[in-house]
Design a protein around this motif. Structure first.
Motif, PDB file in Angstrom:
ATOM      1  N   LEU A 137       0.809  -1.239   0.000  1.00  0.00           N
ATOM      2  CA  LEU A 137       0.000   0.000   0.000  1.00  0.00           C
ATOM      3  C   LEU A 137       0.844   1.293   0.000  1.00  0.00           C
ATOM      4  CD1 LEU A 137      -3.016  -0.895   2.332  1.00  0.00           C
ATOM      5  CD2 LEU A 137      -3.001  -0.654  -0.158  1.00  0.00           C
ATOM      6  N   PRO A 138       1.930   1.379   0.786  1.00  0.00           N
ATOM      7  CA  PRO A 138       2.709   2.635   0.734  1.00  0.00           C
ATOM      8  C   PRO A 138       3.196   2.972  -0.668  1.00  0.00           C
ATOM      9  CG  PRO A 138       3.392   1.332   2.616  1.00  0.00           C
ATOM     10  CD  PRO A 138       2.484   0.468   1.804  1.00  0.00           C
TER      11      PRO A 138
ATOM     12  N   ALA B  36       0.353   4.166  -2.688  1.00  0.00           N
ATOM     13  CA  ALA B  36       0.051   5.545  -2.289  1.00  0.00           C
ATOM     14  C   ALA B  36       1.041   6.514  -2.928  1.00  0.00           C
ATOM     15  CB  ALA B  36       0.081   5.666  -0.767  1.00  0.00           C
ATOM     16  N   LEU B  37       2.313   6.126  -2.886  1.00  0.00           N
ATOM     17  CA  LEU B  37       3.356   6.967  -3.479  1.00  0.00           C
ATOM     18  C   LEU B  37       3.110   7.162  -4.965  1.00  0.00           C
ATOM     19  CD1 LEU B  37       5.994   8.333  -2.597  1.00  0.00           C
ATOM     20  CD2 LEU B  37       7.207   6.281  -3.314  1.00  0.00           C
TER      21      LEU B  37
ATOM     22  N   LEU C 105       0.138   9.421  -5.478  1.00  0.00           N
ATOM     23  CA  LEU C 105       0.448  10.822  -5.182  1.00  0.00           C
ATOM     24  C   LEU C 105       1.253  11.465  -6.299  1.00  0.00           C
ATOM     25  CD1 LEU C 105       1.309  10.467  -1.407  1.00  0.00           C
ATOM     26  CD2 LEU C 105      -0.544  11.833  -2.355  1.00  0.00           C
TER      27      LEU C 105
END
Lengths: 404, 320, 456
Positions: free
Chosen positions: C157-158, C161-162, C165
């Motif tokens: 997930l990170p 997300a990155l 973004l």
């Protein structure tokens, strides 16, 4: 430079704060990443947004600044981004006055817009053409700049007041209406021989007579001829032409009955002044009209050379169609100030009786007077003027032109 | 003990004020121009006392005075003088013109033809006249006060820019105030004091010493730099077609020296420069048509320049 | 088609891929999953499919060339929805109950239809900034929700997300400049079919799908690369997130303090040992199944995200698009300017320029300069003000005198300063003493008032 600025849009900083709080509470890596991204985005938006229009310099210039109505000019806008930060977009919008229009046309004729993305440390020069649609002094501006942050959340708006103006001189009469005969004979009529001897134009000597001024004695000739000799001069050819421009097209000066005739008067005067100046004459101008910008009654002092000519043409370019006073009142008030021996050219839409009387009075004050009228002059007035040695000509027959 | 400039100025103002009310500042400026070998142009309406002032100045300083009334038929020989053929001696004899005086009042210079103007201005510059290839020096001191009608009343031949630059100062005497005008009437009612009746205050030698004192007035680096900054600031201003020349800087420099000496100082302050700036610079600037039509004047432009140009003082002193 | 519009399409495709991945993960997690699906692989697959769908839809636009008239070809719709349903049923799920089966079929079918509808919207040339913002927001919301749902691959997930973004950042920047520079209008007039840029996007899409299809071999390749890079990237990530960690800790304490003032509110409890143990257990399980932080498609996604960041910065540097009035010309050239430091200094509030006090060089002239400086300070403090730039010392002194007593006493200071500064002369001892006495006298009212307070 006064810079009214407006900031539009905002970054949802509240959301970023909520995300940071959520990240702190949950300690989930994904939430932490999102919160970090939101904070970084906030920083980017703030920094690039606040710096968007910083160190952006703008210069606007036009060439030529003076031209004849109908001609084209170049507008040059130089935008310099003096900071290392590039801008994703910069929008320019230049307001135009009524008398100027873009050459290529377009839906909006009163603004010209452009957009590009300036890099850091870059100067961009935008050049485009305009046309001066009508005579007058046309002030260009203001210039509106818009730019935003890198992520598009905010935009900064700055209005730059400009001090750039274009003076469009009246269209030459022959261009305006080809049926009008050349004005050159009229210009030549305007400069006749004067009434006083010109001390600069030495002609010869004659025997000295009792009463001749001592300073006129030609001593060298007297020594040679062994008797006193007096200098003789040519009569002064008037080198001064003062144009008295009447913008009242009706007997009651406050009524503007024929603006088109006034435009013809202005165009004719401009052409005559140019001819007189080209002939090396001193030119000056007096009018009963008002300047469109200052709303004062302008005048141009008598002078020779490019500057007085330019001043006279500027006065004509900015002259409005409304009279501040009757022409006879204004012209007769000038009687004491007019250069002696100067030729006066009265250019008028019509010749009412009072104006004719004023012309005769000016003739009696030892000036050569020429009256140029747009509308035909009545026979009685014309006869009276000619009997008093005031020349009178008609520029064109308005009625004949309308019927044609 | 030699006469100080300040004292001489005070005496002159006191004496001339007996016949001219309210012109103390003009009297000081005329004296200052005389002491630095400059000439003055007075731009004013008729009847404000230009002739009286010039005569009074000449009488008080024991100087010869001539007046020239300019008309369109004035020829150069009317100004410079002429060689007349003497039948008895069978030779030409130079008869000096009105310039052969210490103080010459040239009235309505803008009514003279450009040729006559040029001969006068050349004489002012060279301080000599040439007639029939013979050079005749003009007296020393030689001081010209020229007058002209203001621009609103058109003259026949306005002075061109290059000629205007030769005048150190442009003065405007102006109308007197109500009290001053009342005092004038009182002065001329009781006893008509003519300028010619004024006694000389000091002789030519004293005048020479005063001129030396003015030349010796110190102008420090900071003030000299300030003069340069002011003159340069007039060039390239919005609405100014022609700014002040380097000759203007010299004129301002000298006028400031004279002003400092009249105030009793042996060094120049920025205040001296500021007080003389309008009179020295306003006839050396030329506005474009747009500025003229918007009612800007050269005096207001000089005012703008003074407001924009920083005066050197404590900051530069701290930096140095 | 302008390259910038294609770049925007690619960025939006990336955002959509992350969004739909999150959606798929959530739907899978709530419909009897057996194990979590690989989010990185799914993202790459959906990214590729999005690009392919966009390319096909643009090719299928009507003869009038107007993109707004583009419709979904029926065949494509059937294929996409069908693939979505089949894919949803092929994912590892536990039960064979009919309700769960129907839930999966219908749910994934809906996802397929929405996916195609979004692709159609992109194919029509939607490039509005507000749309990019909305889709980016949705993507991060979905990821945020997924972070709390079990049977979701939390480790990926990170990176998602990155990626979301950064793709959103690039998309926002592109969309705004396209809007402002009005390129969309130019794009709408473009009737040419295909175009090399769109072809590149299509090829990229195919590549992504193939990569996702051959996941295992690619996975092992990426895994070995990841093993080598892992320590460095882990350290970098740690340091990048460390300030945030401290900030988070402060915020938590701050909030705890606020909440503590309201006893009626449920008080946040510190983690119990059991919670801490459970956290530790989860972390160990993660480490066992994922021996390194960065493996597989997460590495690819991180690389793509970093590439997008580089693209964003580089695009700013090399932006060349223009919108000019007809007949106008634009010339560009380099020019001198300020540095980065000066530029950033401009963000700070402008402080009044600091006045530099003259140095005391021990000479009488230096003493006079200092005394005059002190006089100006006193005048400023008294409200008279410092000397204006165009004011001479004498003019400023006149202002002081008009303020009344005791300011006329400043005259010796001003005279002495004028002598030093403009006369360039050395003041006498008497002049310096007189100036000093003046300044003391002007300072005296303050000392007197303090003294009088102390007087009995």
């Amino acid at each position: 430079m006064a810079r009214p600025r407006l900031r539009a849009g905002a970054y949802p900083s509240g959301v970023a704060v909520i995300l940071v709080v959520a990240a702190a509470i949950t300690r989930q890596p994904a939430i932490v990443t999102i919160a970090a991204g939101a904070l970084v985005a906030w920083l980017v938006v703030e920094v690039t947004g606040r710096l968007a229009l910083a160190a952006v310099e703008v210069e606007v210039s036009v060439a030529p600044e003076r031209l004849v109505a109908g001609e084209e000019l170049d507008v040059r806008i130089v935008v310099t981004n003096r900071k290392p930060l590039p801008l994703p977009w910069l929008d320019l919008s230049l307001s135009l006055p009524d008398g100027l229009e873009p050459i290529a046309g377009g839906p909006q004729r009163q603004t010209v817009g452009a957009g590009f993305a300036p890099r850091g440390h870059e100067r961009a020069t935008l050049v485009f053409r305009l046309r001066a649609r009508e005579r007058g002094a046309h002030a260009i501006g203001p210039l509106r700049l818009r730019a935003g942050d890198w992520l598009g959340f905010t935009s900064d708006d700055r209005t730059v007041p400009l001090d750039v103006s274009v003076v469009a001189y009246p269209v030459p009469l022959s261009v305006r209406d080809r049926r009008v005969a050349s004005l050159r004979p009229l210009a030549e009529t305007a400069a006749r021989r004067g009434l006083i001897p010109d001390p600069l134009r030495f002609r010869g000597v004659r025997e000295h007579r009792r009463g001749d001024p001592r300073k006129e004695i030609h001593w060298k000739a007297s020594a040679r001829l062994r008797s006193l000799q007096t200098k003789v001069y040519e009569p002064a050819a008037s080198l001064d032409a003062i144009f008295l421009v009447n913008v009242a097209s009706y007997e009651q000066f406050w009524v503007q009955a024929d603006p088109e005739a006034v435009e013809i008067v202005i165009s004719a005067t401009a052409e005559l002044i140019r001819m007189a100046a080209d002939g090396g004459r001193q030119v000056g101008l007096v009018t009963n009209g008002l300047d469109n910008v200052t709303h004062q009654r302008p005048r141009s002092a008598l002078g020779r050379g490019p500057r007085p000519l330019r001043r006279s043409l500027d006065v004509l370019a900015r002259l409005g169609p409304y009279a501040a006073a009757s022409p006879e009142a204004v012209f007769l008030r000038e009687r004491g100030r007019l250069a002696s021996g100067a030729t006066l050219v009265i250019v008028t839409p019509v010749v009412p009786v009072r104006l004719a009387d004023a012309a005769i009075a000016l003739r009696h004050a030892h000036h050569r007077v020429l009256v140029l009228s747009v509308a035909p002059v009545s026979e009685a007035i014309e006869a009276r003027l000619r009997s008093q040695d005031v020349a009178c000509e008609t520029l064109l027959s308005v009625q004949a032109a309308r019927l044609a | 003990m030699p006469l100080a400039v300040r004292d001489a100025a005070a005496q002159l103002v006191a004496q001339v004020s007996r016949i001219m009310v309210g012109k103390a500042s003009a009297i000081e400026q005329l004296l200052g121009a005389l002491l630095v070998d400059g000439h003055v142009l007075v731009d004013d309406v008729p009847g404000v006392g230009k002739t009286t002032l010039a005569r009074a100045l000449a009488s008080s300083l024991d100087l010869d005075f001539h007046r020239v009334q300019c008309t369109p038929d004035l020829v150069p020989s009317d100004i410079t003088g002429v060689s007349i053929f003497d039948v008895r001696t069978q030779a030409f004899e130079y008869r000096a013109g009105p310039l052969s005086a210490n103080v010459v009042l040239v009235d309505e210079i803008n009514r003279a033809t450009p040729r006559a103007q040029a001969s006068l201005l050349e004489a002012m510059q060279e301080r000599q006249v040439t007639v029939d290839d013979e050079t005749h020096p003009l007296p020393d001191p030689f001081f010209v006060i020229a007058t002209q009608n203001p621009v609103e009343l058109e003259g026949t031949f306005p002075l061109p820019e290059a000629q205007l630059d030769r005048f150190l100062l442009l003065l405007n005497l102006g109308y007197p105030s109500a009290d001053e005008e009342d005092a004038i009437l009182q002065l001329h009612g009781a006893a008509n004091v003519a300028p010619g009746t004024l006694k000389p205050l000091f002789g030519r030698d004293a005048l020479g010493q005063l001129r030396e004192q003015v030349r010796a007035v110190r102008v420090g680096d900071a003030v000299r730099r300030y003069v340069v900054d002011l003159v340069r600031a007039t060039r390239g201003l919005q609405g100014v077609e022609l700014g002040a020349s380097p000759r203007a800087a010299i004129a301002l420099f000298r006028a400031a020296q004279a002003h400092a000496a009249i105030r009793g100082r042996d060094f120049v302050l920025p205040d001296d420069v500021k007080s003389q700036a309008v009179a020295v610079l306003r006839h050396r600037l030329f506005l474009d048509s747009d500025a003229q039509m918007r009612g800007r004047t050269t005096a207001s432009v000089v005012g703008e320049v003074l407001a924009r140009t920083p005066v050197p003082a404590e900051r530069e002193a701290a930096a140095s | 088609m302008p390259r910038s519009l294609v770049a925007l399409l690619v960025a939006r495709a990336a955002i959509e891929a992350v969004f739909f991945t999150g959606f798929v993960a959530l739907l899978h997690a709530v419909s009897a999953p057996k194990e979590a699906i690989g989010l990185g692989q799914t993202t790459v697959l959906l990214f590729g499919c999005e690009l392919i769908a966009i390319a096909i839809l643009r090719e299928a636009r009507p003869e009038n060339g107007n993109l707004r008239d583009t419709h979904q070809p029926t065949a494509l719709a059937v294929v996409v929805i069908g693939a979505a349903v089949i894919g949803g049923l092929l994912l590892p799920w536990r039960s064979s109950d009919l309700p769960v089966l129907l839930m999966r079929a219908i749910g994934f079918g809906i996802i397929g239809e929405v996916f195609l509808w979004r692709a159609l919207s992109l194919a029509r040339g939607s490039s509005r900034w507000s749309q990019v913002r909305s889709s980016g927001t949705l993507a991060v919301i979905v990821i945020a929700i997924a972070a709390f749902v079990p049977f979701v691959d939390h480790g990926a997930l990170p990176f998602l997300a990155l990626a979301a973004l950064l793709a959103t950042g690039v998309g926002l920047s592109l969309a705004r400049s396209i809007e402002e520079l009005d390129l969309a209008r130019a794009e709408g007039r473009d009737t040419a079919r295909g175009g090399s840029a769109l072809g590149t996007a299509f090829a990229l899409g195919v590549l992504a799908v193939v990569a996702a299809a051959f996941a295992p071999s690619l996975q092992s390749l990426l895994a070995s690369t990841g093993e080598a890079l892992a320590p460095f990237l882990a350290q970098a990530l740690f340091y990048a997130l460390l300030p945030l960690g401290y900030l988070a800790a402060y915020l938590v304490e701050f909030l705890r303090g606020i909440v503590g003032r309201f006893p009626r509110l449920p008080q946040p409890q510190p983690l119990s040992p059991a919670d801490l143990e459970r956290d530790e257990e989860i972390r160990r399980a993660m480490l066992e199944t994922r021996p390194v932080i960065v493996i597989g498609f997460e590495l690819l996604i991180a690389a793509v995200a970093i590439a997008m960041a580089i693209i964003l910065v580089e695009r700013m540097r090399r932006e060349r698009r223009e919108e000019l009035p007809p007949g106008a010309s634009l010339e560009r050239e380099r020019t001198a300017g300020m540095g980065v430091r000066d530029m950033l200094a401009g963000l700070l509030p402008r402080r009044a320029p600091k006045r530099r006090r003259p140095a005391d060089d021990g000479t009488p002239a230096g003493a006079v300069r200092l005394l005059y400086w002190r006089l100006l300070e006193l005048a400023e403090r008294a409200g008279i003000g410092w000397r204006a730039d165009d004011e001479t010392p004498a003019e400023h002194a006149e202002r002081m005198y008009r303020a009344g007593e005791p300011w006329p006493a400043a005259a010796p200071v001003v005279r002495a300063f004028e002598l030093v500064r403009y006369g360039e002369l050395t003041p006498s001892t008497a002049q310096v003493d007189a100036a000093r006495a003046s300044v003391r006298m002007l300072e005296a009212p303050k000392r007197d008032s303090r003294g009088s307070e102390q007087a009995p």
